[in-house]
Design a protein around this motif. Structure first.
Motif, PDB file in Angstrom:
ATOM      1  N   CYS A  29     -21.269  82.373  65.825  1.00  0.00           N
ATOM      2  CA  CYS A  29     -21.022  83.662  65.179  1.00  0.00           C
ATOM      3  C   CYS A  29     -21.717  84.774  65.948  1.00  0.00           C
ATOM      4  O   CYS A  29     -21.094  85.736  66.372  1.00  0.00           O
ATOM      5  N   LEU A  32     -20.388  85.235  69.602  1.00  0.00           N
ATOM      6  CA  LEU A  32     -19.195  86.048  69.809  1.00  0.00           C
ATOM      7  C   LEU A  32     -19.447  87.514  69.484  1.00  0.00           C
ATOM      8  O   LEU A  32     -18.950  88.406  70.161  1.00  0.00           O
ATOM      9  N   PRO A 179      -3.050  91.254  76.366  1.00  0.00           N
ATOM     10  CA  PRO A 179      -2.197  91.568  75.222  1.00  0.00           C
ATOM     11  C   PRO A 179      -3.052  92.079  74.065  1.00  0.00           C
ATOM     12  O   PRO A 179      -4.093  91.486  73.767  1.00  0.00           O
ATOM     13  N   PRO A 180      -2.623  93.185  73.410  1.00  0.00           N
ATOM     14  CA  PRO A 180      -3.512  93.864  72.460  1.00  0.00           C
ATOM     15  C   PRO A 180      -4.078  92.965  71.381  1.00  0.00           C
ATOM     16  O   PRO A 180      -5.219  93.132  70.967  1.00  0.00           O
ATOM     17  N   ARG A 181      -3.282  91.995  70.886  1.00  0.00           N
ATOM     18  CA  ARG A 181      -3.810  91.208  69.771  1.00  0.00           C
ATOM     19  C   ARG A 181      -4.631  90.011  70.230  1.00  0.00           C
ATOM     20  O   ARG A 181      -5.165  89.277  69.413  1.00  0.00           O
ATOM     21  N   LEU A 182      -4.698  89.822  71.538  1.00  0.00           N
ATOM     22  CA  LEU A 182      -5.578  88.770  72.055  1.00  0.00           C
ATOM     23  C   LEU A 182      -6.948  89.357  72.372  1.00  0.00           C
ATOM     24  O   LEU A 182      -7.929  88.653  72.548  1.00  0.00           O
ATOM     25  N   ARG A 183      -7.026  90.684  72.444  1.00  0.00           N
ATOM     26  CA  ARG A 183      -8.276  91.352  72.770  1.00  0.00           C
ATOM     27  C   ARG A 183      -9.392  90.956  71.823  1.00  0.00           C
ATOM     28  O   ARG A 183      -9.142  90.603  70.682  1.00  0.00           O
ATOM     29  N   GLY A 184     -10.629  91.086  72.297  1.00  0.00           N
ATOM     30  CA  GLY A 184     -11.766  90.813  71.414  1.00  0.00           C
ATOM     31  C   GLY A 184     -11.989  89.322  71.250  1.00  0.00           C
ATOM     32  O   GLY A 184     -12.070  88.590  72.231  1.00  0.00           O
ATOM     33  N   VAL A 185     -12.001  88.876  69.994  1.00  0.00           N
ATOM     34  CA  VAL A 185     -12.413  87.495  69.725  1.00  0.00           C
ATOM     35  C   VAL A 185     -11.500  86.468  70.378  1.00  0.00           C
ATOM     36  O   VAL A 185     -11.960  85.479  70.932  1.00  0.00           O
ATOM     37  N   GLY A 186     -10.179  86.690  70.319  1.00  0.00           N
ATOM     38  CA  GLY A 186      -9.257  85.723  70.895  1.00  0.00           C
ATOM     39  C   GLY A 186      -9.572  85.462  72.346  1.00  0.00           C
ATOM     40  O   GLY A 186      -9.730  84.312  72.782  1.00  0.00           O
ATOM     41  N   MET A 189     -12.783  83.610  72.892  1.00  0.00           N
ATOM     42  CA  MET A 189     -12.680  82.173  72.675  1.00  0.00           C
ATOM     43  C   MET A 189     -12.124  81.478  73.914  1.00  0.00           C
ATOM     44  O   MET A 189     -12.607  80.427  74.330  1.00  0.00           O
ATOM     45  N   LEU A 190     -11.060  82.060  74.496  1.00  0.00           N
ATOM     46  CA  LEU A 190     -10.472  81.431  75.683  1.00  0.00           C
ATOM     47  C   LEU A 190     -11.500  81.378  76.816  1.00  0.00           C
ATOM     48  O   LEU A 190     -11.625  80.366  77.508  1.00  0.00           O
ATOM     49  N   THR A 192     -14.731  81.323  76.507  1.00  0.00           N
ATOM     50  CA  THR A 192     -15.734  80.310  76.179  1.00  0.00           C
ATOM     51  C   THR A 192     -15.207  78.925  76.511  1.00  0.00           C
ATOM     52  O   THR A 192     -15.955  78.067  76.980  1.00  0.00           O
ATOM     53  N   GLY A 193     -13.900  78.712  76.268  1.00  0.00           N
ATOM     54  CA  GLY A 193     -13.302  77.435  76.625  1.00  0.00           C
ATOM     55  C   GLY A 193     -13.453  77.148  78.101  1.00  0.00           C
ATOM     56  O   GLY A 193     -13.838  76.049  78.503  1.00  0.00           O
ATOM     57  N   LEU A 194     -13.189  78.158  78.928  1.00  0.00           N
ATOM     58  CA  LEU A 194     -13.318  77.965  80.374  1.00  0.00           C
ATOM     59  C   LEU A 194     -14.777  77.706  80.772  1.00  0.00           C
ATOM     60  O   LEU A 194     -15.072  76.830  81.579  1.00  0.00           O
TER      61      LEU A 194
ATOM     62  N   PRO B 194     -13.965  72.058  75.314  1.00  0.00           N
ATOM     63  CA  PRO B 194     -13.171  73.201  75.800  1.00  0.00           C
ATOM     64  C   PRO B 194     -11.833  73.315  75.084  1.00  0.00           C
ATOM     65  O   PRO B 194     -11.380  74.421  74.785  1.00  0.00           O
ATOM     66  N   PHE B 197     -12.114  75.337  71.876  1.00  0.00           N
ATOM     67  CA  PHE B 197     -12.209  76.784  72.068  1.00  0.00           C
ATOM     68  C   PHE B 197     -10.843  77.376  72.396  1.00  0.00           C
ATOM     69  O   PHE B 197     -10.445  78.404  71.854  1.00  0.00           O
ATOM     70  N   ILE B 198     -10.127  76.704  73.304  1.00  0.00           N
ATOM     71  CA  ILE B 198      -8.872  77.284  73.774  1.00  0.00           C
ATOM     72  C   ILE B 198      -7.838  77.280  72.660  1.00  0.00           C
ATOM     73  O   ILE B 198      -7.178  78.300  72.407  1.00  0.00           O
ATOM     74  N   ILE B 204      -5.974  82.163  66.932  1.00  0.00           N
ATOM     75  CA  ILE B 204      -6.386  83.506  66.512  1.00  0.00           C
ATOM     76  C   ILE B 204      -5.365  84.538  66.989  1.00  0.00           C
ATOM     77  O   ILE B 204      -4.967  85.444  66.251  1.00  0.00           O
ATOM     78  N   TRP B 205      -4.906  84.355  68.215  1.00  0.00           N
ATOM     79  CA  TRP B 205      -3.918  85.289  68.778  1.00  0.00           C
ATOM     80  C   TRP B 205      -2.660  85.289  67.917  1.00  0.00           C
ATOM     81  O   TRP B 205      -2.180  86.330  67.465  1.00  0.00           O
ATOM     82  N   GLU B 215      -7.876  94.409  67.264  1.00  0.00           N
ATOM     83  CA  GLU B 215      -9.286  94.784  67.260  1.00  0.00           C
ATOM     84  C   GLU B 215      -9.475  95.928  68.241  1.00  0.00           C
ATOM     85  O   GLU B 215      -8.880  95.927  69.304  1.00  0.00           O
TER      86      GLU B 215
END
Lengths: 207, 217
Positions: A29, A32, A179-186, A189-190, A192-194, B194, B197-198, B204-205, B215
């Motif tokens: 929490c 992010l 892409p606008p709705r992927l901005r921020g937390v989305g 997260m990606l 962080t995955g990498l 990983p 997370f992905i 979320i998207w 956001e």
């Protein structure tokens, strides 16, 4: 395994291989929310190192001498079957909340500059899962007191590394066309995955 | 108060859709990822969170006028910690295998920000029946996301779909051998961290696309 090597192995494991954020998903929490800014990330990273290194050993002492099964034999042999383990969550979280408050007061008194940079993050840390998680893992893995200190410190360093790395990446991509709705937390997260994938490359290293 | 007027419907449906605790309020992600390796773990975790969230919301809402503002965090933590201890002991007693698999993550419901966050933002300002509905709504909003994530992780990562039962889980469906023979392979990465997370990032998207929220970052 000899002494120093053993501790070094616990330390590297806690920092890289079993990183508390990237492998165990703890403390996400604040991870992010705060990684938007680099200086704030450094602040909370330091605060987590301090609080984890202090609370894990304190909780170890309480677990070993008060809560676990047969821990009360130092008072009298009658308590050999007493198991207060079910109180562990309440005790641990109170210790953490109290320690956070204490560290905050201590800092305010003795180092104003440190307080100004870390102070606002300390209350947030009381409910950061990485701190409680550190204590719970310490119980589950049956560490000794010195292993617990090393483990607590190592986990803190791991959190610090991960959050500063993510904050730097987010800073770099701030003008990228996402892409606008992927901005921020989305997107975070990606990323962080990498990062987590990169940290997985350390697994298999054994000192 | 009428239970199913439009206001209470809104309290329940908002957190499932346009104000989802995980994808929009960004609360409670910590535990959301760890328990999504298998569907049955995610379902049990959702039930545990709904129970703790509803009870803590109701209890804190009942005593909200007696809590001094300065010590409210400690009071909230102790109420939540007691409820979580109850859940932990219940799981150990009736679903021992499951409690072993979930290990420390049941305990970590205490620091799950959804519970503190809803207590602080809603329960301390509203009456018990509304707080209960808010707990239900947010619990389901949380559950919806983690069940979707765990469904994909289990199906594509391990090739099974497992539902909870008394023991180690009931396998509802598994990818037939003939598919593997034809060259299909599980994506092992999804079982590891990983992958979590992905997948959550993508969920979320999609959720934000559907809710139409973005956001300002």
């Amino acid at each position: 395994m000899t002494g120093l090597e053993h501790y070094l192995s616990i330390f590297t494991k806690a920092v890289f291989i079993e990183n508390i954020v990237l492998a165990y998903f703890l403390g996400l929490c604040s991870f992010l929310a705060i990684s938007k800014k680099i200086d704030a990330s450094v602040g909370i990273g330091m605060a987590v190192i301090v609080v984890l290194t202090i609370t894990a050993p304190i909780n170890w002492v309480l677990w070993e001498f008060l809560l676990s099964k047969g821990a009360l034999v130092w008072i009298s042999d009658d308590f050999v079957d007493t198991d207060l383990g079910f109180l562990k969550l309440i005790v641990f979280i109170s210790v953490i909340a109290a320690m956070v408050q204490l560290v905050e007061m201590f800092m305010e008194r003795f180092s104003q500059s440190l307080y100004n940079s870390l102070g606002i993050f300390l209350p947030l840390i009381a409910v950061n899962c990485s701190i409680l998680g550190g204590s719970l893992f310490m119980v589950e893995r049956e560490y000794t007191i010195s292993e617990t200190v090393v483990y607590g410190f190592g986990s803190g360093v791991g959190f610090f590394l991960a959050i500063v790395a993510l904050a730097s990446i987010r800073y770099r991509i701030r003008y990228s066309n996402i892409p606008p709705r992927l901005r921020g937390v989305g997107m975070a997260m990606l990323l962080t995955g990498l990062l987590s994938m990169a940290f997985m490359a350390f697994s298999g290293i054994d000192l | 108060m009428e239970l199913f007027n439009s206001e209470s419907k809104k309290i329940i449906s908002d957190p499932i859709n346009v104000n989802n605790p995980i994808s929009l309020q960004v609360l409670g992600i910590c535990s959301a990822l760890a328990v999504t390796i298998r569907l049955d773990q995610a379902i049990i975790m959702t039930l545990a969170v709904i129970f703790v969230l509803c009870s803590s919301n109701v209890i804190l809402s009942l005593i909200r006028n007696y809590i001094p503002n300065r010590v409210r965090i400690v009071i909230m933590l102790s109420v939540i910690a007691s409820l979580v201890s109850v859940v932990d002991e219940l799981l150990k007693a009736y679903l021992y295998d499951m409690s072993k698999q979930l290990s420390v993550f049941v305990g970590l419901i205490i620091t799950n920000c959804i519970i503190m966050g809803r207590a602080e933002a809603f329960a301390l300002k509203n009456g018990p029946s509304k707080a209960f509905l808010d707990g239900i709504g947010n619990g389901f909003g949380y559950g919806l996301i983690i069940i979707i994530v765990s469904f994909f992780r289990e199906l594509f990562g391990a090739g099974t779909i497992t539902l909870p039962d008394g023991g180690a889980g009931y396998v509802l469906w598994r990818i037939p051998e003939s598919w593997y023979a034809a060259g299909y392979e599980n994506v092992g990465l999804l079982v590891l961290s990983p992958g979590a997370f992905i997948i959550l990032g993508l969920v979320i998207w999609v959720q934000r696309e559907m809710a139409g929220v973005e956001e300002d970052a």
